[in-house]
Design an enzyme around this catalytic site. Structure first.
Site, PDB file in Angstrom:
ATOM      1  N   ASP A 103      -3.662  -2.529   8.535  1.00  0.00           N
ATOM      2  CA  ASP A 103      -5.081  -2.152   8.076  1.00  0.00           C
ATOM      3  C   ASP A 103      -5.935  -1.529   9.058  1.00  0.00           C
ATOM      4  OD1 ASP A 103      -7.165  -2.092   5.852  1.00  0.00           O
ATOM      5  OD2 ASP A 103      -8.042  -3.704   7.095  1.00  0.00           O
ATOM      6  N   GLU A 149       0.664  -1.168  -0.039  1.00  0.00           N
ATOM      7  CA  GLU A 149       0.014  -0.124  -0.057  1.00  0.00           C
ATOM      8  C   GLU A 149       0.720   1.183   0.076  1.00  0.00           C
ATOM      9  OE1 GLU A 149      -3.401   2.296   2.928  1.00  0.00           O
ATOM     10  OE2 GLU A 149      -2.409   0.186   3.538  1.00  0.00           O
ATOM     11  N   ASP A 156      -0.580  -5.403   3.039  1.00  0.00           N
ATOM     12  CA  ASP A 156      -1.126  -4.259   3.541  1.00  0.00           C
ATOM     13  C   ASP A 156      -0.781  -4.531   5.199  1.00  0.00           C
ATOM     14  OD1 ASP A 156      -2.718  -2.257   4.839  1.00  0.00           O
ATOM     15  OD2 ASP A 156      -4.877  -2.880   4.178  1.00  0.00           O
TER      16      ASP A 156
END
Length: 374
Positions: free
Chosen positions: A164, A84, A161
């Site tokens: 998160d 990300e 990720d």
């Protein structure tokens, strides 16, 4: 490297997820450090669903640590480990620094020290976690299967990720829903997501979801909860044998901003609702059989949010579907992770059609028929 000598990719990813959890807990346990690490996202990095979305050094550091560790053990995958976050970080002096994991703890500490602008103790503590040898063990982890010898690592990519539900991670404020065990906000909503997919088909095949704050040991001390699944043509395995909450009730989990018309369709089918933060967390509640379905009609999740939980759900006989495509075609259309249009489509990482996550694909037909009604 022979098949006999090659490390087990699933085990490596589990250990990486635990190292990520250690870094997340280290950052979160020190309010001064947490305050130093927070930066507001802007421009292309901002998620349109939030007025304020945050990037933390913890995010970037975790992502780069996983890239470094997996890339060192599986060189064929090194260039296909995606995440990300941008590794570029701006320190308090306005200087741009690229976060990189060094060959030694000292090198990494020096790099982090450039970001933390004189907070050498904090930089050293984080570097120590990055270079610590980690092997996650827990009775709930289950038996880690041997992966097929014919697995083509050149054809595998990874979506990460690192943290998160970053806003939940930063605030830490917990609110409960009406359903025991399901929180709407708080550290329980924070997950580390590592998903492996086939580059030629775009199909997710190995997933690990970790909750860094999954098991509270004592005040401000936590152990991880770890969930994994493998869904290959020659191997289906997972550690997610959970009984359904209540066979007589249907429960869906949603974002608090979900469209009221969508919610009414679920009401018509006899569903009850829970609202919660974190795409990874909501998908995990499907995995753990605490809810039947997670639906998000907006295109506000990304490949890094869904790759890991989708691999686990596929190992369970479930899936994560493209909401709009499935409703339009009146059949289950799985999310895939092909990256064919990277150059021509800057938004290719987004799950633009929304998502439906289910543990039992048999419920999808009724759902999409109802959702297609005018």
């Amino acid at each position: 490297m022979s098949g006999e000598d090659k490390p087990n990719l699933l085990r490596v990813i589990i250990n990486c997820a635990e190292k990520a959890a250690n870094i997340a807990r280290t950052c979160r346990s020190n309010e001064e450090l947490l305050g130093l690490l927070v930066q507001e996202k802007s421009g292309a990095e901002a998620n349109e669903r939030f007025e304020h979305d945050f990037k933390t050094l913890a995010d970037v550091l975790i992502q780069e640590t996983i890239k470094h560790e997996v890339g060192a053990l599986f060189p064929a995958m090194k260039d296909n480990i995606l995440g990300e976050e941008s590794p570029n970080f701006t320190n308090q002096l306005g200087e741009s620094v690229t976060i990189a994991v060094g060959e030694s703890e000292e090198e990494t500490a020096n790099c982090l020290g450039s970001v933390l602008s004189g907070h050498d103790g904090a930089a050293g503590a984080l570097a120590a976690e990055v270079h610590r040898v980690v092997s996650f063990e827990n009775k709930k982890l289950g038996e880690i299967p041997e992966l097929p010898e014919e697995l083509d690592y050149d054809n595998l990519g990874i979506w990460i990720d690192p943290i998160d539900a970053t806003a939940e991670y930063i605030s830490g404020d917990t609110m409960f829903t009406d359903f025991p065990g399901i929180t709407s906000t708080g550290l329980d909503c924070v997950t580390v997501l590592i998903g492996v997919y086939e580059r030629d088909t775009g199909v997710p095949v190995i997933g690990v979801v970790a909750q860094p704050f999954g098991e509270k040991v004592e005040e401000n001390m936590y152990n991880s909860s770890m969930f994994w699944g493998v869904s290959l043509s020659t191997l289906q395995a997972h550690n997610c044998e959970f009984e359904a909450r209540d066979e007589g009730r249907r429960l869906g989990i949603f974002s608090s901003s979900e469209n009221s018309d969508i919610l009414q369709r679920f009401l018509d089918l006899g569903y009850e609702f829970a609202f919660s933060a974190g795409a990874g967390h909501k998908a995990l509640k499907v995995i753990t059989h605490e809810v039947d379905v997670y639906l998000l009609s907006k295109g506000s999740t990304f490949m890094w949010d869904t790759c890991a939980p989708q691999a686990i759900l596929r190992a369970l006989g479930g899936d994560i579907l493209d909401f709009k495509a499935s409703v339009a075609e009146q059949k289950a259309i799985s999310l895939t992770y092909l990256a064919e249009d990277i150059e021509s489509n800057s938004d290719w990482k987004r799950n633009a059609g929304g998502i439906i996550a289910v543990r039992d694909v048999s419920v999808v037909e009724e759902l999409i028929a109802k959702l297609a009604e005018q």
